[in-house]
Scaffold this active site. Structure first.
Site, mmCIF file in Angstrom:
data_model
loop_
_atom_site.group_PDB
_atom_site.id
_atom_site.type_symbol
_atom_site.label_atom_id
_atom_site.label_comp_id
_atom_site.label_asym_id
_atom_site.label_seq_id
_atom_site.Cartn_x
_atom_site.Cartn_y
_atom_site.Cartn_z
ATOM 1 C CB CYS A 65 -1.001 -0.043 1.162
ATOM 2 S SG CYS A 65 -0.851 1.211 2.424
ATOM 3 C CG HIS A 95 34.476 7.714 10.821
ATOM 4 N ND1 HIS A 95 33.306 8.079 10.180
ATOM 5 C CD2 HIS A 95 34.089 6.978 11.896
ATOM 6 C CE1 HIS A 95 32.265 7.592 10.861
ATOM 7 N NE2 HIS A 95 32.715 6.912 11.897
ATOM 8 C CB CYS A 112 1.821 1.122 4.168
ATOM 9 S SG CYS A 112 0.081 0.790 4.445
ATOM 10 C CG HIS A 123 22.119 -4.831 12.212
ATOM 11 N ND1 HIS A 123 20.754 -4.784 12.088
ATOM 12 C CD2 HIS A 123 22.373 -5.543 13.319
ATOM 13 C CE1 HIS A 123 20.210 -5.459 13.094
ATOM 14 N NE2 HIS A 123 21.169 -5.932 13.853
ATOM 15 C CD1 TRP A 132 32.320 1.654 14.857
ATOM 16 C CD2 TRP A 132 31.619 2.401 12.863
ATOM 17 N NE1 TRP A 132 31.032 1.206 14.649
ATOM 18 C CE2 TRP A 132 30.589 1.650 13.442
ATOM 19 C CE3 TRP A 132 31.426 2.977 11.600
ATOM 20 C CZ2 TRP A 132 29.357 1.444 12.814
ATOM 21 C CZ3 TRP A 132 30.206 2.765 10.956
ATOM 22 C CH2 TRP A 132 29.187 2.009 11.566
ATOM 23 C CG HIS A 141 29.728 5.469 13.685
ATOM 24 N ND1 HIS A 141 31.028 5.856 13.842
ATOM 25 C CD2 HIS A 141 29.451 4.689 14.769
ATOM 26 C CE1 HIS A 141 31.507 5.324 14.970
ATOM 27 N NE2 HIS A 141 30.570 4.616 15.543
ATOM 28 C CG ASN A 142 25.603 9.876 14.945
ATOM 29 O OD1 ASN A 142 26.318 9.473 15.861
ATOM 30 N ND2 ASN A 142 25.553 11.134 14.565
ATOM 31 C CE LYS A 198 27.858 1.442 21.336
ATOM 32 N NZ LYS A 198 29.281 1.268 21.190
ATOM 33 C CB VAL A 200 25.591 1.692 14.345
ATOM 34 C CG1 VAL A 200 26.105 0.558 15.226
ATOM 35 C CG2 VAL A 200 25.456 1.219 12.901
ATOM 36 C CG ASN A 201 27.035 5.703 17.702
ATOM 37 O OD1 ASN A 201 27.701 4.671 17.689
ATOM 38 N ND2 ASN A 201 27.546 6.881 17.365
HETATM 39 P P1 FAD Z 1 32.339 3.199 18.330
HETATM 40 O O1 FAD Z 1 30.926 3.247 17.919
HETATM 41 O O2 FAD Z 1 33.128 2.026 17.912
HETATM 42 O O3 FAD Z 1 33.036 4.514 17.769
HETATM 43 C C1 FAD Z 1 34.452 4.699 17.826
HETATM 44 C C2 FAD Z 1 34.741 6.166 17.977
HETATM 45 O O4 FAD Z 1 34.292 6.866 16.821
HETATM 46 C C3 FAD Z 1 33.997 6.824 19.127
HETATM 47 O O5 FAD Z 1 34.718 6.695 20.314
HETATM 48 C C4 FAD Z 1 33.897 8.260 18.672
HETATM 49 O O6 FAD Z 1 35.088 8.963 18.954
HETATM 50 C C5 FAD Z 1 33.760 8.145 17.182
HETATM 51 N N1 FAD Z 1 32.380 8.202 16.720
HETATM 52 C C6 FAD Z 1 31.237 7.807 17.352
HETATM 53 N N2 FAD Z 1 30.169 8.016 16.576
HETATM 54 C C7 FAD Z 1 30.631 8.551 15.430
HETATM 55 C C8 FAD Z 1 30.003 8.986 14.240
HETATM 56 N N3 FAD Z 1 28.684 8.935 14.092
HETATM 57 N N4 FAD Z 1 30.778 9.467 13.252
HETATM 58 C C9 FAD Z 1 32.120 9.548 13.394
HETATM 59 N N5 FAD Z 1 32.768 9.153 14.491
HETATM 60 C C10 FAD Z 1 32.032 8.663 15.503
HETATM 61 N N6 FAD Z 1 27.860 -3.729 17.512
HETATM 62 C C11 FAD Z 1 26.691 -4.348 17.811
HETATM 63 O O7 FAD Z 1 26.486 -4.725 18.968
HETATM 64 N N7 FAD Z 1 25.721 -4.525 16.868
HETATM 65 C C12 FAD Z 1 25.902 -4.117 15.581
HETATM 66 O O8 FAD Z 1 25.026 -4.295 14.723
HETATM 67 C C13 FAD Z 1 27.126 -3.497 15.227
HETATM 68 N N8 FAD Z 1 27.395 -3.136 13.945
HETATM 69 C C14 FAD Z 1 28.632 -2.656 13.622
HETATM 70 C C15 FAD Z 1 28.947 -2.385 12.278
HETATM 71 C C16 FAD Z 1 30.217 -1.955 11.920
HETATM 72 C C17 FAD Z 1 30.534 -1.700 10.479
HETATM 73 C C18 FAD Z 1 31.203 -1.779 12.921
HETATM 74 C C19 FAD Z 1 32.592 -1.316 12.543
HETATM 75 C C20 FAD Z 1 30.910 -2.035 14.241
HETATM 76 C C21 FAD Z 1 29.636 -2.484 14.605
HETATM 77 N N9 FAD Z 1 29.307 -2.773 15.939
HETATM 78 C C22 FAD Z 1 28.094 -3.329 16.245
HETATM 79 C C23 FAD Z 1 30.233 -2.399 17.029
HETATM 80 C C24 FAD Z 1 29.812 -1.053 17.626
HETATM 81 O O9 FAD Z 1 29.343 -0.160 16.625
HETATM 82 C C25 FAD Z 1 30.964 -0.344 18.322
HETATM 83 O O10 FAD Z 1 32.041 -0.266 17.449
HETATM 84 C C26 FAD Z 1 31.418 -1.028 19.593
HETATM 85 O O11 FAD Z 1 30.308 -1.219 20.456
HETATM 86 C C27 FAD Z 1 32.477 -0.164 20.331
HETATM 87 O O12 FAD Z 1 31.894 1.087 20.639
HETATM 88 P P2 FAD Z 1 32.715 2.364 21.037
HETATM 89 O O13 FAD Z 1 32.140 2.941 22.252
HETATM 90 O O14 FAD Z 1 34.165 2.084 21.073
HETATM 91 O O15 FAD Z 1 32.429 3.438 19.859
#
Ligand code: FAD
Length: 516
Positions: free
Chosen positions: A42, A387, A45, A424, A383, A450-451, A469, A453-454
């Site tokens: 739809c 970046h 939707c 994901h 990550w 990345h945000n 996060k 995912v955060n």
């Molecule tokens: P991270 O998220 O690893 O970030 C590292 C650093 O990057 C941060 O300390 C900050 O300085 C900086 N940062 C943060 N946000 C941003 C941003 N938006 N843009 C730029 N820089 C930024 N874990 C899961 O449990 N489930 C998942 O589905 C999952 N998917 C992932 C997919 C990928 C491709 C990757 C690389 C990792 C994934 N992870 C997933 C792991 C998770 O995202 C984190 O990497 C992990 O939990 C460690 O988190 P962290 O606190 O070190 O920060």
């Protein structure tokens, strides 16, 4: 399957309903639930689904009090559920009270708006009118009176009471109350601008404004760049002692490490460290790839592209770059359809002893250190590495703006050890990577995904309590990145975010040593 065919996936913050789980989600749940009954074919939707997804991301922190769900009624196996819940038109949205009784059909919920803010306010209205029993995780939403204020700390054991002073029509107080519901040591209440006696006593004259009140009697204005929901929420989550419920309080100065662990290295949280980038390379090349004794087909293509973007854009030390170049030329000269990891390993180990060519011996995390060995480290390094690569490509890239991101996508798909992460990430890439058509949009795409995912992982077990996060960068890292629309909704300034990324991840800002 139903999940793949529908408008929502496991990556959205929406519970996917099925005949198996529908009753346990909607009936007798401790949270209220908003459920969308839709048909995947739809048009309305389809048009509404991005709105519902943004709503889900926007009120992710409210989940214990109110959650979002959806079911595809076009799916044969779901037909009976939709009929049982008396749904005939799509989309139909229903609000189910917490502890809804068996047989409940939910309340009508007007989904006429495509404005996340309007929908969020309607949810608050529903919660405010919620019959008993009230969802236990939902904090009180009604305005605070002078009487409650005077005796607040007699009955509430928290370090901070955040008071949001606002007009009756404003929703900010209730939104921030819900945004903080998963956080301990802080309570949020709204005070109406009509409470003349209280306002006079406290000297509050601006609306909205937020003040902090402590058990000691301190009363101070919360400093924010803009008086708006997101700014209050960011700031309150950073107050001393405020932690996500159920997590050990973060240790600010001295992070625990057990004796077998390497000693904790102090570092600057707002900087990028070469040690993390190199450690990510070491882990990826020596450990992650080693899981594949033979690399062929799609995986071999992924490896080629990965090494190739590293050679082009990684701003590494000369010894490391020499090593990456020799891996690259070995791969280029390799004409067979597969390689063995063992053969690759000889190049990685530089067994031919080419001078000034080496990967670091082992991992040495600095900015990606975790407060426990299973937290942060490699995924954090990965990550950060990508970046940096998107930013370097923006500075020096010539041809394909998607080059770095598609190398990342292929690497993650073929090799990234966390398979659910890979799934994901693939969903996000397949949804929108095609839209990337400039080097700037590539850097911004990775930042915004990345945000996302955060947002999904906030509060998850994999979150390091010392590194919560957040939607990054926070207003204190980049004030100009955050603005609001006319209606007070938070808005990123993409232009300012881009300049922040270009500077934060530029080769010139990468610290070569943790002592710097
Ligand atoms: P991270 O998220 O690893 O970030 C590292 C650093 O990057 C941060 O300390 C900050 O300085 C900086 N940062 C943060 N946000 C941003 C941003 N938006 N843009 C730029 N820089 C930024 N874990 C899961 O449990 N489930 C998942 O589905 C999952 N998917 C992932 C997919 C990928 C491709 C990757 C690389 C990792 C994934 N992870 C997933 C792991 C998770 O995202 C984190 O990497 C992990 O939990 C460690 O988190 P962290 O606190 O070190 O920060």
């Amino acid at each position: 399957s139903a999940v793949e065919a529908g408008l929502y996936t496991a990556s959205d913050q929406v519970i996917l309903l099925s005949p198996e789980n529908v009753d346990s989600v909607l009936i007798n749940s401790s949270a209220a639930v908003l459920a969308e009954f839709y048909a995947s074919w739809c048009g309305h939707c389809i048009a509404f689904s991005p709105v519902y997804k943004s709503l889900a991301r926007d009120i992710k922190e409210w989940k214990p009090a109110v959650d979002l769900a959806a079911i595809d009624c076009a799916e044969e196996e779901n037909r009976k559920v939709c009929t049982d819940y008396s749904v005939r038109a799509y989309p139909t949205i229903k609000f189910f009270h917490a502890y809804s009784k068996d047989g409940s059909l939910g309340q009508a919920f007007k989904a006429s708006s495509h404005d996340v803010r309007v929908l969020r306010h309607r949810i608050i209205n529903k919660l405010e009118n919620h019959a008993e029993p009230w969802p236990p995780a939902c904090p009180p939403l009604e305005p605070t009176s002078q009487a409650e204020f005077d005796s607040f700390f007699d009955t509430n054991n928290v370090q901070h009471l955040a008071l949001i002073f606002e007009d009756t029509k404003s929703y900010i107080g209730r939104e921030v109350t819900l945004d903080l519901l998963q956080f301990e040591n802080v309570a949020v209440r709204r005070v109406l601008s009509s409470e003349a006696a209280l306002l006079n006593k406290l000297g509050v004259t601006e609306f909205p404004s937020c003040y902090l009140y402590s058990p000691g009697g301190n009363f101070t204005r919360l400093k924010v760049n803009i008086e708006a929901r997101t700014f209050y929420s960011y700031a309150l989550k950073r107050l001393p002692g405020v932690v996500r419920s159920g997590k050990p309080p973060p240790v600010v100065v001295d992070v625990r490490t057990n004796s077998t662990e390497k000693p904790w290295r102090p570092f600057n949280r707002s900087r990028v460290y070469m040690a993390d980038l190199e450690s990510a390379l070491v882990y990826s090349l020596r450990v992650e790839l080693a899981a594949h004794s033979v690399i062929r087909g799609e995986a071999l293509t992924a490896l080629n592209k990965y090494i190739s973007v590293l050679v082009k854009y990684f701003p590494g030390r000369p010894v490391v770059m020499n090593l990456l170049k020799s891996v690259n030329s070995w791969l280029q000269n390799h004409t067979a359809s597969e390689i063995s990891y063992e053969a690759l390993r000889e190049i990685l180990d530089n067994t031919a002893q080419v001078p000034d060519t080496a990967l670091p011996e082992g991992e040495r995390w600095v900015g990606c250190q975790g407060s426990q060995p299973h937290l942060r480290r490699y995924p954090c390094g990965m990550w950060t590495l990508f970046h940096v690569l998107t930013v370097q490509a923006k500075n020096t890239g010539r041809s394909d703006p998607q080059e770095v991101l598609s190398a990342m996508r292929n690497y993650v798909r073929s090799f990234f050890g966390c398979r659910s992460c890979a799934e994901h990430f693939e969903i996000m890439a397949s949804e929108s990577l095609v839209e990337v058509n400039t080097f700037s949009s590539a850097a911004l795409w990775l930042w915004s995904r990345h945000n996302r995912v955060n947002n999904r992982l906030a509060g998850d077990l994999s979150e390091d309590p010392n590194f919560p996060k957040i939607q990054w960068p926070s207003p204190d890292m980049c004030p100009g990145c955050h603005t609001v629309k006319d209606n007070g909704e938070h808005k990123w300034s993409n232009e300012r975010v881009l300049s922040f990324l270009l500077s934060h991840f530029s080769s010139g800002s990468i610290l070569s040593d943790h002592l710097q």
